[in-house]
Scaffold this motif. Sequence first.
Motif, PDB file in Angstrom:
ATOM      1  N   ALA A  46      -2.111  -9.217 -12.680  1.00  0.00           N
ATOM      2  CA  ALA A  46      -1.767  -7.829 -12.367  1.00  0.00           C
ATOM      3  C   ALA A  46      -2.995  -7.030 -11.954  1.00  0.00           C
ATOM      4  N   ILE A  47      -4.121  -7.255 -12.631  1.00  0.00           N
ATOM      5  CA  ILE A  47      -5.348  -6.543 -12.275  1.00  0.00           C
ATOM      6  C   ILE A  47      -5.832  -6.962 -10.899  1.00  0.00           C
ATOM      7  N   LEU A  48      -5.787  -8.267 -10.613  1.00  0.00           N
ATOM      8  CA  LEU A  48      -6.202  -8.731  -9.290  1.00  0.00           C
ATOM      9  C   LEU A  48      -5.305  -8.160  -8.200  1.00  0.00           C
ATOM     10  N   ALA A  49      -4.011  -8.075  -8.472  1.00  0.00           N
ATOM     11  CA  ALA A  49      -3.094  -7.480  -7.491  1.00  0.00           C
ATOM     12  C   ALA A  49      -3.396  -6.004  -7.278  1.00  0.00           C
ATOM     13  N   ALA A  50      -3.727  -5.285  -8.351  1.00  0.00           N
ATOM     14  CA  ALA A  50      -4.070  -3.874  -8.210  1.00  0.00           C
ATOM     15  C   ALA A  50      -5.369  -3.688  -7.435  1.00  0.00           C
ATOM     16  N   VAL A  51      -6.359  -4.548  -7.710  1.00  0.00           N
ATOM     17  CA  VAL A  51      -7.629  -4.469  -6.969  1.00  0.00           C
ATOM     18  C   VAL A  51      -7.397  -4.733  -5.486  1.00  0.00           C
ATOM     19  N   ALA A  52      -6.596  -5.743  -5.187  1.00  0.00           N
ATOM     20  CA  ALA A  52      -6.296  -6.035  -3.782  1.00  0.00           C
ATOM     21  C   ALA A  52      -5.540  -4.887  -3.125  1.00  0.00           C
ATOM     22  N   TYR A  53      -4.638  -4.267  -3.870  1.00  0.00           N
ATOM     23  CA  TYR A  53      -3.853  -3.155  -3.314  1.00  0.00           C
ATOM     24  C   TYR A  53      -4.751  -1.984  -2.937  1.00  0.00           C
ATOM     25  N   PHE A  54      -5.773  -1.699  -3.750  1.00  0.00           N
ATOM     26  CA  PHE A  54      -6.649  -0.562  -3.473  1.00  0.00           C
ATOM     27  C   PHE A  54      -7.767  -0.901  -2.491  1.00  0.00           C
ATOM     28  N   LEU A  55      -8.216  -2.153  -2.470  1.00  0.00           N
ATOM     29  CA  LEU A  55      -9.323  -2.518  -1.591  1.00  0.00           C
ATOM     30  C   LEU A  55      -8.873  -2.935  -0.198  1.00  0.00           C
ATOM     31  N   LEU A  56      -7.613  -3.337  -0.065  1.00  0.00           N
ATOM     32  CA  LEU A  56      -7.143  -3.780   1.241  1.00  0.00           C
ATOM     33  C   LEU A  56      -7.203  -2.673   2.294  1.00  0.00           C
ATOM     34  N   PRO A  57      -6.779  -1.436   2.028  1.00  0.00           N
ATOM     35  CA  PRO A  57      -6.945  -0.395   3.057  1.00  0.00           C
ATOM     36  C   PRO A  57      -8.405  -0.115   3.401  1.00  0.00           C
ATOM     37  N   LEU A  58      -9.285  -0.196   2.386  1.00  0.00           N
ATOM     38  CA  LEU A  58     -10.709   0.019   2.666  1.00  0.00           C
ATOM     39  C   LEU A  58     -11.262  -1.090   3.547  1.00  0.00           C
ATOM     40  N   TRP A  59     -10.847  -2.336   3.289  1.00  0.00           N
ATOM     41  CA  TRP A  59     -11.285  -3.446   4.128  1.00  0.00           C
ATOM     42  C   TRP A  59     -10.780  -3.281   5.559  1.00  0.00           C
ATOM     43  N   TRP A  60      -9.511  -2.872   5.708  1.00  0.00           N
ATOM     44  CA  TRP A  60      -8.972  -2.638   7.047  1.00  0.00           C
ATOM     45  C   TRP A  60      -9.757  -1.542   7.762  1.00  0.00           C
ATOM     46  N   LEU A  61     -10.148  -0.495   7.036  1.00  0.00           N
ATOM     47  CA  LEU A  61     -10.910   0.596   7.649  1.00  0.00           C
ATOM     48  C   LEU A  61     -12.270   0.118   8.124  1.00  0.00           C
ATOM     49  N   VAL A  62     -12.928  -0.710   7.317  1.00  0.00           N
ATOM     50  CA  VAL A  62     -14.246  -1.235   7.717  1.00  0.00           C
ATOM     51  C   VAL A  62     -14.105  -2.129   8.942  1.00  0.00           C
ATOM     52  N   VAL A  63     -13.104  -2.987   8.944  1.00  0.00           N
ATOM     53  CA  VAL A  63     -12.912  -3.889  10.087  1.00  0.00           C
ATOM     54  C   VAL A  63     -12.533  -3.117  11.336  1.00  0.00           C
ATOM     55  N   ALA A  64     -11.612  -2.163  11.212  1.00  0.00           N
ATOM     56  CA  ALA A  64     -11.148  -1.418  12.385  1.00  0.00           C
ATOM     57  C   ALA A  64     -12.232  -0.538  12.980  1.00  0.00           C
ATOM     58  N   SER A  65     -13.182  -0.090  12.157  1.00  0.00           N
ATOM     59  CA  SER A  65     -14.249   0.758  12.686  1.00  0.00           C
ATOM     60  C   SER A  65     -15.215  -0.003  13.587  1.00  0.00           C
ATOM     61  N   THR A  66     -15.162  -1.330  13.588  1.00  0.00           N
ATOM     62  CA  THR A  66     -16.034  -2.136  14.455  1.00  0.00           C
ATOM     63  C   THR A  66     -15.366  -2.504  15.775  1.00  0.00           C
ATOM     64  N   LYS A  67     -14.150  -2.026  16.016  1.00  0.00           N
ATOM     65  CA  LYS A  67     -13.408  -2.432  17.202  1.00  0.00           C
ATOM     66  C   LYS A  67     -13.320  -1.297  18.212  1.00  0.00           C
ATOM     67  N   SER A  68     -13.115  -1.689  19.448  1.00  0.00           N
ATOM     68  CA  SER A  68     -12.852  -0.718  20.500  1.00  0.00           C
ATOM     69  C   SER A  68     -11.379  -0.340  20.501  1.00  0.00           C
TER      70      SER A  68
END
Length: 316
Positions: A46-68
Amino acid sequence: MTSEPLTTRPAAGPTYDAPAPPVGRTPRRGRRRSAQGSPSWVLTIAILAAVAYFLLPLWWLVVASTKSNADLFSSFGLWFADDINIVQNLQDVFTFQDGIFLIWGRNTIFYAVASAVGAAALATASGYAFAKLRFRGSTGLFAVILGAIMVPLTALAIPTYLLFARVGLTDTPWAVILPSLVSPFGVYLMRVYAEGAVPDSLLEAARIDGANEARIFFSVALRLLAPGFVTVLLFALVATWNNYFLPLIMLNSPEWYPLTVGLAQWQATSQAGSGSQALFSMVITGSLVSIIPLIVAFLFLQRYWQSGLTAGGVKQ
Protein backbone atom coordinates in the motif's frame (compact mmCIF):
# COMPACT_ATOMS: atom_id res chain seq x y z
CA MET A 1 31.79 -40.34 67.06
CA THR A 2 30.93 -39.60 63.49
CA SER A 3 30.99 -36.14 62.03
CA GLU A 4 28.19 -34.96 59.76
CA PRO A 5 29.04 -33.47 56.38
CA LEU A 6 29.40 -29.67 56.30
CA THR A 7 27.09 -29.25 53.35
CA THR A 8 23.89 -31.04 52.68
CA ARG A 9 22.05 -31.23 49.40
CA PRO A 10 18.38 -30.26 49.66
CA ALA A 11 15.90 -32.89 48.83
CA ALA A 12 14.60 -32.64 45.35
CA GLY A 13 10.98 -31.50 45.17
CA PRO A 14 8.33 -33.01 42.97
CA THR A 15 8.77 -32.42 39.25
CA TYR A 16 5.98 -31.59 36.85
CA ASP A 17 6.09 -32.14 33.17
CA ALA A 18 5.12 -29.19 31.01
CA PRO A 19 1.80 -29.85 29.33
CA ALA A 20 2.09 -30.68 25.69
CA PRO A 21 0.45 -28.29 23.30
CA PRO A 22 -2.93 -29.46 22.06
CA VAL A 23 -2.93 -31.41 18.88
CA GLY A 24 -3.71 -29.28 15.84
CA ARG A 25 -2.60 -25.96 17.43
CA THR A 26 0.58 -24.10 16.70
CA PRO A 27 2.53 -22.34 19.46
CA ARG A 28 1.34 -18.83 20.31
CA ARG A 29 4.59 -17.22 19.22
CA GLY A 30 4.38 -18.78 15.81
CA ARG A 31 0.79 -17.65 15.41
CA ARG A 32 1.81 -14.10 16.32
CA ARG A 33 4.55 -14.05 13.73
CA SER A 34 2.28 -15.39 11.05
CA ALA A 35 -0.43 -12.89 12.00
CA GLN A 36 2.03 -10.00 11.85
CA GLY A 37 3.72 -11.13 8.66
CA SER A 38 0.75 -10.85 6.34
CA PRO A 39 -0.35 -7.29 7.29
CA SER A 40 3.24 -6.04 6.97
CA TRP A 41 3.34 -7.11 3.34
CA VAL A 42 -0.04 -5.51 2.72
CA LEU A 43 1.11 -2.24 4.28
CA THR A 44 4.33 -2.30 2.28
CA ILE A 45 2.44 -2.75 -0.97
CA ALA A 46 0.00 0.00 0.00
CA ILE A 47 2.83 2.41 0.80
CA LEU A 48 4.60 1.63 -2.47
CA ALA A 49 1.35 2.20 -4.36
CA ALA A 50 0.86 5.54 -2.61
CA VAL A 51 4.44 6.61 -3.39
CA ALA A 52 3.96 5.68 -7.03
CA TYR A 53 0.64 7.54 -7.13
CA PHE A 54 2.24 10.77 -5.89
CA LEU A 55 5.55 10.51 -7.76
CA LEU A 56 4.15 9.46 -11.12
CA PRO A 57 2.79 12.94 -12.03
CA LEU A 58 6.10 14.50 -10.96
CA TRP A 59 8.01 12.04 -13.15
CA TRP A 60 5.71 12.81 -16.09
CA LEU A 61 6.32 16.54 -15.54
CA VAL A 62 10.10 16.08 -15.55
CA VAL A 63 9.99 13.95 -18.70
CA ALA A 64 7.54 16.22 -20.54
CA SER A 65 9.61 19.32 -19.79
CA THR A 66 12.44 17.88 -21.93
CA LYS A 67 10.26 17.51 -25.04
CA SER A 68 9.28 19.81 -27.84
CA ASN A 69 5.68 20.52 -28.79
CA ALA A 70 5.75 17.83 -31.46
CA ASP A 71 7.34 15.21 -29.17
CA LEU A 72 4.69 15.81 -26.51
CA PHE A 73 2.05 14.28 -28.78
CA SER A 74 4.15 11.74 -30.69
CA SER A 75 6.29 10.03 -28.02
CA PHE A 76 5.57 7.91 -24.97
CA GLY A 77 4.50 10.11 -22.09
CA LEU A 78 6.54 8.46 -19.33
CA TRP A 79 9.88 8.34 -21.13
CA PHE A 80 12.21 10.76 -22.85
CA ALA A 81 12.16 11.49 -26.56
CA ASP A 82 15.14 11.19 -28.85
CA ASP A 83 15.84 14.92 -28.68
CA ILE A 84 16.26 16.55 -25.25
CA ASN A 85 15.04 20.15 -25.46
CA ILE A 86 15.13 21.17 -21.81
CA VAL A 87 17.63 24.00 -22.41
CA GLN A 88 15.60 25.43 -25.28
CA ASN A 89 12.41 25.14 -23.27
CA LEU A 90 13.95 27.00 -20.35
CA GLN A 91 15.18 29.76 -22.66
CA ASP A 92 11.71 30.11 -24.15
CA VAL A 93 10.09 30.28 -20.72
CA PHE A 94 12.37 32.99 -19.37
CA THR A 95 12.48 35.11 -22.54
CA PHE A 96 8.89 34.89 -23.82
CA GLN A 97 6.97 38.19 -23.69
CA ASP A 98 10.03 40.09 -22.45
CA GLY A 99 10.61 37.76 -19.53
CA ILE A 100 7.20 38.09 -17.93
CA PHE A 101 7.64 34.67 -16.31
CA LEU A 102 10.25 36.20 -13.98
CA ILE A 103 7.77 38.91 -13.01
CA TRP A 104 5.14 36.27 -12.25
CA GLY A 105 7.67 34.34 -10.19
CA ARG A 106 8.60 37.45 -8.21
CA ASN A 107 4.93 38.17 -7.55
CA THR A 108 4.32 34.59 -6.42
CA ILE A 109 7.25 34.66 -4.00
CA PHE A 110 6.09 37.98 -2.57
CA TYR A 111 2.48 36.85 -2.18
CA ALA A 112 3.41 33.48 -0.67
CA VAL A 113 6.05 34.71 1.78
CA ALA A 114 4.02 37.69 3.01
CA SER A 115 0.85 35.65 3.38
CA ALA A 116 2.59 32.67 5.00
CA VAL A 117 4.48 34.72 7.59
CA GLY A 118 1.41 36.79 8.43
CA ALA A 119 -0.93 33.79 8.61
CA ALA A 120 1.53 31.82 10.77
CA ALA A 121 2.02 34.77 13.14
CA LEU A 122 -1.72 35.36 13.57
CA ALA A 123 -2.45 31.64 13.97
CA THR A 124 0.31 31.24 16.57
CA ALA A 125 -0.91 34.16 18.66
CA SER A 126 -4.55 33.07 18.39
CA GLY A 127 -3.83 29.42 19.13
CA TYR A 128 -1.77 30.34 22.19
CA ALA A 129 -4.52 32.64 23.46
CA PHE A 130 -7.20 29.96 23.07
CA ALA A 131 -5.01 27.32 24.73
CA LYS A 132 -3.46 29.18 27.66
CA LEU A 133 -5.57 32.27 28.36
CA ARG A 134 -9.02 32.34 29.88
CA PHE A 135 -11.37 35.03 28.63
CA ARG A 136 -15.11 35.39 28.18
CA GLY A 137 -16.53 33.92 25.00
CA SER A 138 -13.44 31.89 24.11
CA THR A 139 -15.40 28.65 23.68
CA GLY A 140 -17.99 30.17 21.35
CA LEU A 141 -15.38 32.07 19.35
CA PHE A 142 -13.30 28.94 18.86
CA ALA A 143 -16.43 27.08 17.75
CA VAL A 144 -16.97 29.76 15.09
CA ILE A 145 -13.38 29.29 13.91
CA LEU A 146 -13.87 25.53 13.68
CA GLY A 147 -17.01 26.12 11.63
CA ALA A 148 -15.06 28.38 9.30
CA ILE A 149 -12.83 25.44 8.39
CA MET A 150 -15.83 23.77 6.76
CA VAL A 151 -16.53 26.74 4.48
CA PRO A 152 -14.80 26.32 1.08
CA LEU A 153 -12.64 29.22 -0.02
CA THR A 154 -14.35 29.39 -3.40
CA ALA A 155 -17.63 30.25 -1.65
CA LEU A 156 -15.96 33.32 -0.11
CA ALA A 157 -14.23 34.52 -3.28
CA ILE A 158 -17.12 36.55 -4.72
CA PRO A 159 -18.05 38.26 -1.40
CA THR A 160 -14.38 39.04 -0.85
CA TYR A 161 -14.12 40.56 -4.32
CA LEU A 162 -17.18 42.76 -3.73
CA LEU A 163 -15.75 43.91 -0.41
CA PHE A 164 -12.35 44.75 -1.86
CA ALA A 165 -13.91 46.44 -4.87
CA ARG A 166 -15.86 48.72 -2.51
CA VAL A 167 -12.64 49.92 -0.83
CA GLY A 168 -10.63 50.05 -4.07
CA LEU A 169 -8.12 47.27 -3.37
CA THR A 170 -8.79 45.06 -6.39
CA ASP A 171 -5.98 44.62 -8.91
CA THR A 172 -3.42 45.25 -6.15
CA PRO A 173 -1.19 42.85 -4.18
CA TRP A 174 -3.30 43.48 -1.08
CA ALA A 175 -6.23 41.74 -2.75
CA VAL A 176 -4.23 38.48 -2.65
CA ILE A 177 -2.33 38.94 0.63
CA LEU A 178 -5.06 40.12 3.01
CA PRO A 179 -7.51 37.21 2.44
CA SER A 180 -4.63 34.75 2.75
CA LEU A 181 -3.77 35.96 6.25
CA VAL A 182 -6.85 34.25 7.69
CA SER A 183 -6.19 30.57 8.43
CA PRO A 184 -8.82 28.87 10.62
CA PHE A 185 -7.07 25.51 10.31
CA GLY A 186 -3.82 27.15 11.41
CA VAL A 187 -5.51 28.52 14.53
CA TYR A 188 -6.90 25.06 15.34
CA LEU A 189 -3.52 23.42 14.76
CA MET A 190 -1.69 25.94 16.94
CA ARG A 191 -4.18 25.58 19.77
CA VAL A 192 -3.67 21.81 19.80
CA TYR A 193 0.09 22.27 19.64
CA ALA A 194 0.21 24.93 22.37
CA GLU A 195 -1.78 22.72 24.74
CA GLY A 196 1.03 20.17 24.81
CA ALA A 197 4.12 22.21 24.00
CA VAL A 198 3.83 25.04 26.56
CA PRO A 199 3.73 23.84 30.22
CA ASP A 200 1.42 25.76 32.53
CA SER A 201 4.03 25.65 35.30
CA LEU A 202 6.46 27.60 33.12
CA LEU A 203 3.87 30.30 32.49
CA GLU A 204 3.02 30.52 36.19
CA ALA A 205 6.70 30.90 37.05
CA ALA A 206 7.01 33.76 34.58
CA ARG A 207 3.93 35.46 36.04
CA ILE A 208 5.34 35.11 39.56
CA ASP A 209 8.54 36.79 38.36
CA GLY A 210 6.44 39.78 37.27
CA ALA A 211 6.36 39.29 33.49
CA ASN A 212 3.26 40.51 31.68
CA GLU A 213 1.38 38.39 29.15
CA ALA A 214 3.01 39.99 26.12
CA ARG A 215 6.52 39.35 27.44
CA ILE A 216 5.59 35.78 28.40
CA PHE A 217 4.38 35.11 24.87
CA PHE A 218 7.33 36.62 23.01
CA SER A 219 10.11 35.57 25.42
CA VAL A 220 8.91 32.19 26.70
CA ALA A 221 6.07 30.66 24.69
CA LEU A 222 7.14 31.67 21.19
CA ARG A 223 10.36 29.66 21.40
CA LEU A 224 8.43 26.54 22.34
CA LEU A 225 5.90 27.17 19.57
CA ALA A 226 8.54 27.49 16.83
CA PRO A 227 7.93 24.02 15.28
CA GLY A 228 4.19 24.65 15.11
CA PHE A 229 4.83 28.10 13.65
CA VAL A 230 6.92 26.57 10.88
CA THR A 231 4.24 23.95 10.22
CA VAL A 232 1.51 26.57 9.75
CA LEU A 233 3.91 28.65 7.67
CA LEU A 234 4.49 25.74 5.30
CA PHE A 235 0.78 25.04 4.94
CA ALA A 236 0.04 28.71 4.26
CA LEU A 237 2.99 28.96 1.87
CA VAL A 238 1.78 26.04 -0.22
CA ALA A 239 -1.83 27.25 -0.17
CA THR A 240 -0.92 30.74 -1.36
CA TRP A 241 1.63 29.49 -3.88
CA ASN A 242 -0.93 27.19 -5.50
CA ASN A 243 -3.87 29.58 -5.18
CA TYR A 244 -5.51 30.18 -8.52
CA PHE A 245 -9.12 31.25 -8.12
CA LEU A 246 -8.57 34.22 -5.79
CA PRO A 247 -5.88 35.93 -7.94
CA LEU A 248 -7.93 35.14 -11.04
CA ILE A 249 -10.91 37.20 -9.90
CA MET A 250 -8.93 39.86 -8.01
CA LEU A 251 -6.25 40.77 -10.57
CA ASN A 252 -6.69 42.21 -14.04
CA SER A 253 -3.18 43.41 -14.94
CA PRO A 254 -0.73 40.74 -16.17
CA GLU A 255 2.12 42.41 -14.28
CA TRP A 256 0.43 41.43 -10.99
CA TYR A 257 -0.31 37.83 -11.96
CA PRO A 258 1.18 34.94 -9.95
CA LEU A 259 2.56 31.90 -11.71
CA THR A 260 -0.71 29.95 -11.49
CA VAL A 261 -2.74 32.56 -13.35
CA GLY A 262 0.06 33.39 -15.80
CA LEU A 263 0.64 29.77 -16.82
CA ALA A 264 -3.12 29.31 -17.18
CA GLN A 265 -3.18 32.26 -19.58
CA TRP A 266 -0.43 30.65 -21.66
CA GLN A 267 -2.38 27.40 -21.66
CA ALA A 268 -5.53 29.18 -22.82
CA THR A 269 -3.55 30.85 -25.60
CA SER A 270 -2.23 27.48 -26.78
CA GLN A 271 -5.67 25.89 -26.79
CA ALA A 272 -7.22 28.84 -28.62
CA GLY A 273 -4.62 28.62 -31.35
CA SER A 274 -4.11 32.37 -31.48
CA GLY A 275 -0.56 33.01 -32.58
CA SER A 276 2.06 31.13 -34.51
CA GLN A 277 3.74 29.46 -31.54
CA ALA A 278 2.20 26.69 -29.45
CA LEU A 279 3.02 27.09 -25.77
CA PHE A 280 2.42 23.57 -24.45
CA SER A 281 6.09 22.83 -23.78
CA MET A 282 6.55 26.24 -22.19
CA VAL A 283 3.59 25.71 -19.88
CA ILE A 284 4.92 22.32 -18.76
CA THR A 285 8.47 23.59 -18.27
CA GLY A 286 7.18 26.63 -16.39
CA SER A 287 5.13 24.35 -14.15
CA LEU A 288 8.25 22.35 -13.33
CA VAL A 289 10.20 25.50 -12.50
CA SER A 290 7.36 26.80 -10.34
CA ILE A 291 7.39 23.81 -7.96
CA ILE A 292 11.15 23.85 -7.33
CA PRO A 293 10.96 26.56 -4.60
CA LEU A 294 8.31 24.54 -2.75
CA ILE A 295 10.48 21.41 -2.84
CA VAL A 296 13.45 23.38 -1.51
CA ALA A 297 11.33 24.89 1.28
CA PHE A 298 10.10 21.46 2.38
CA LEU A 299 13.61 20.00 2.33
CA PHE A 300 15.02 22.77 4.53
CA LEU A 301 12.07 22.95 6.94
CA GLN A 302 11.20 19.26 7.02
CA ARG A 303 12.36 18.57 10.58
CA TYR A 304 10.37 21.50 11.98
CA TRP A 305 7.34 20.43 9.97
CA GLN A 306 7.45 16.82 11.22
CA SER A 307 7.95 17.80 14.85
CA GLY A 308 5.18 20.34 14.60
CA LEU A 309 2.73 17.75 13.34
CA THR A 310 3.54 15.13 16.00
CA ALA A 311 4.54 16.94 19.16
CA GLY A 312 1.25 18.75 19.60
CA GLY A 313 -0.69 15.51 19.62
CA VAL A 314 1.27 14.00 22.55
CA LYS A 315 0.05 15.05 25.95
CA GLN A 316 2.92 15.80 28.29
